[in-house]
Scaffold this motif. Structure first.
Motif, short mmCIF file in Angstrom:
data_model
loop_
_atom_site.label_atom_id
_atom_site.label_comp_id
_atom_site.label_asym_id
_atom_site.label_seq_id
_atom_site.Cartn_x
_atom_site.Cartn_y
_atom_site.Cartn_z
N ILE A 86 0.91 -1.03 0.23
CA ILE A 86 0.02 -0.06 -0.08
C ILE A 86 0.92 1.26 0.06
O ILE A 86 0.71 2.34 -0.63
CB ILE A 86 -0.93 0.10 1.26
N ALA A 87 1.76 1.35 0.79
CA ALA A 87 3.06 2.47 0.76
C ALA A 87 3.53 2.92 -0.39
O ALA A 87 3.69 3.75 -0.82
CB ALA A 87 4.00 2.16 2.00
N PHE A 88 3.89 1.46 -1.23
CA PHE A 88 4.62 1.64 -2.48
C PHE A 88 3.46 2.24 -3.54
O PHE A 88 3.68 3.19 -4.32
CB PHE A 88 4.80 0.33 -3.08
N ILE A 89 2.30 1.71 -3.52
CA ILE A 89 1.14 2.31 -4.37
C ILE A 89 1.13 3.67 -4.31
O ILE A 89 0.82 4.54 -5.36
CB ILE A 89 0.05 1.53 -4.18
N VAL A 90 0.80 4.03 -2.87
CA VAL A 90 0.47 5.58 -2.70
C VAL A 90 1.63 6.46 -2.89
O VAL A 90 1.63 7.20 -3.72
CB VAL A 90 0.27 5.61 -1.19
N ALA A 91 2.94 6.02 -2.62
CA ALA A 91 4.09 6.82 -3.21
C ALA A 91 4.10 6.92 -4.66
O ALA A 91 4.34 7.93 -5.30
CB ALA A 91 5.36 6.26 -2.57
N PHE A 92 3.83 5.91 -5.39
CA PHE A 92 3.82 5.73 -6.82
C PHE A 92 2.80 6.78 -7.39
O PHE A 92 3.32 7.74 -8.29
CB PHE A 92 3.77 4.33 -7.50
N PHE A 93 1.62 6.88 -6.71
CA PHE A 93 0.57 7.90 -7.33
C PHE A 93 1.11 9.25 -7.07
O PHE A 93 0.81 10.05 -7.84
CB PHE A 93 -0.62 7.34 -7.03
N ILE A 94 1.73 9.37 -5.91
CA ILE A 94 1.98 10.73 -5.35
C ILE A 94 3.03 11.39 -6.31
O ILE A 94 2.89 12.31 -6.81
CB ILE A 94 2.50 11.11 -4.21
N VAL A 95 3.94 10.43 -6.45
CA VAL A 95 5.24 11.02 -7.61
C VAL A 95 4.70 10.93 -8.98
O VAL A 95 5.10 11.90 -9.72
CB VAL A 95 6.08 9.84 -7.57
N LYS A 96 3.59 10.31 -9.21
CA LYS A 96 2.93 10.09 -10.69
C LYS A 96 2.30 11.58 -10.74
O LYS A 96 2.53 12.22 -11.92
CB LYS A 96 2.27 9.09 -10.91
N LYS A 97 1.74 12.14 -9.67
CA LYS A 97 1.06 13.40 -10.18
C LYS A 97 1.85 14.54 -10.02
O LYS A 97 1.55 15.78 -10.52
CB LYS A 97 -0.02 13.43 -8.71
N VAL A 98 2.98 14.59 -9.10
CA VAL A 98 3.76 15.64 -8.86
C VAL A 98 5.03 15.78 -9.94
O VAL A 98 5.22 17.01 -10.13
CB VAL A 98 4.29 15.53 -7.19
N ALA A 99 5.69 14.76 -10.12
CA ALA A 99 7.12 14.96 -10.61
C ALA A 99 7.06 14.68 -12.04
O ALA A 99 6.06 13.82 -12.67
CB ALA A 99 7.99 13.92 -9.94
N GLY A 100 8.05 14.89 -12.80
CA GLY A 100 8.39 14.41 -14.25
C GLY A 100 9.00 13.30 -14.30
O GLY A 100 9.15 12.23 -13.21
N CYS A 101 9.23 12.81 -15.57
CA CYS A 101 9.59 11.52 -15.68
C CYS A 101 11.05 10.92 -15.06
O CYS A 101 11.05 10.02 -14.42
CB CYS A 101 9.83 11.17 -17.33
N LEU A 102 12.04 11.85 -15.31
CA LEU A 102 13.26 11.85 -14.32
C LEU A 102 13.22 11.58 -13.26
O LEU A 102 13.86 10.68 -12.28
CB LEU A 102 14.38 12.54 -15.26
N ILE A 103 12.41 12.65 -12.40
CA ILE A 103 12.37 12.47 -11.13
C ILE A 103 11.75 11.15 -10.48
O ILE A 103 12.00 10.47 -9.33
CB ILE A 103 11.71 13.97 -10.43
N LYS A 104 10.38 11.05 -11.31
CA LYS A 104 10.01 9.94 -10.86
C LYS A 104 10.62 8.64 -10.89
O LYS A 104 10.30 8.09 -10.09
CB LYS A 104 8.70 9.86 -12.00
N THR A 105 11.40 8.17 -12.00
CA THR A 105 12.39 7.23 -11.85
C THR A 105 13.21 7.07 -10.77
O THR A 105 13.53 6.06 -9.93
CB THR A 105 13.03 7.33 -13.28
#
Length: 51
Positions: free
Chosen positions: A12-31
């Motif tokens: 659950i923590a991984f999924i939440v962190a993934f969605f937060i990063v997906k909404k906020v950051a660009g591709c490089l930062i997300k990676t």
């Protein structure tokens, strides 16, 4: 059975962190953030679960 709850929490923590990063950051930062999250989860796994 307590490890099962821990796995669910990590998932659950991984999924939440993934969605937060997906909404906020660009591709490089997300990676980079995703790689850090995976490294932290792997470290926790090796330190606490594999004893």
């Amino acid at each position: 059975m307590e490890n099962f709850g821990y796995y669910i929490f990590c998932l659950i923590a991984f999924i939440v962190a993934f969605f937060i990063v997906k909404k906020v950051a660009g591709c490089l930062i997300k990676t980079i953030v995703l790689a850090v999250i995976i490294a932290v989860l792997a470290a926790v796994y090796y330190m606490y679960i594999r004893q």
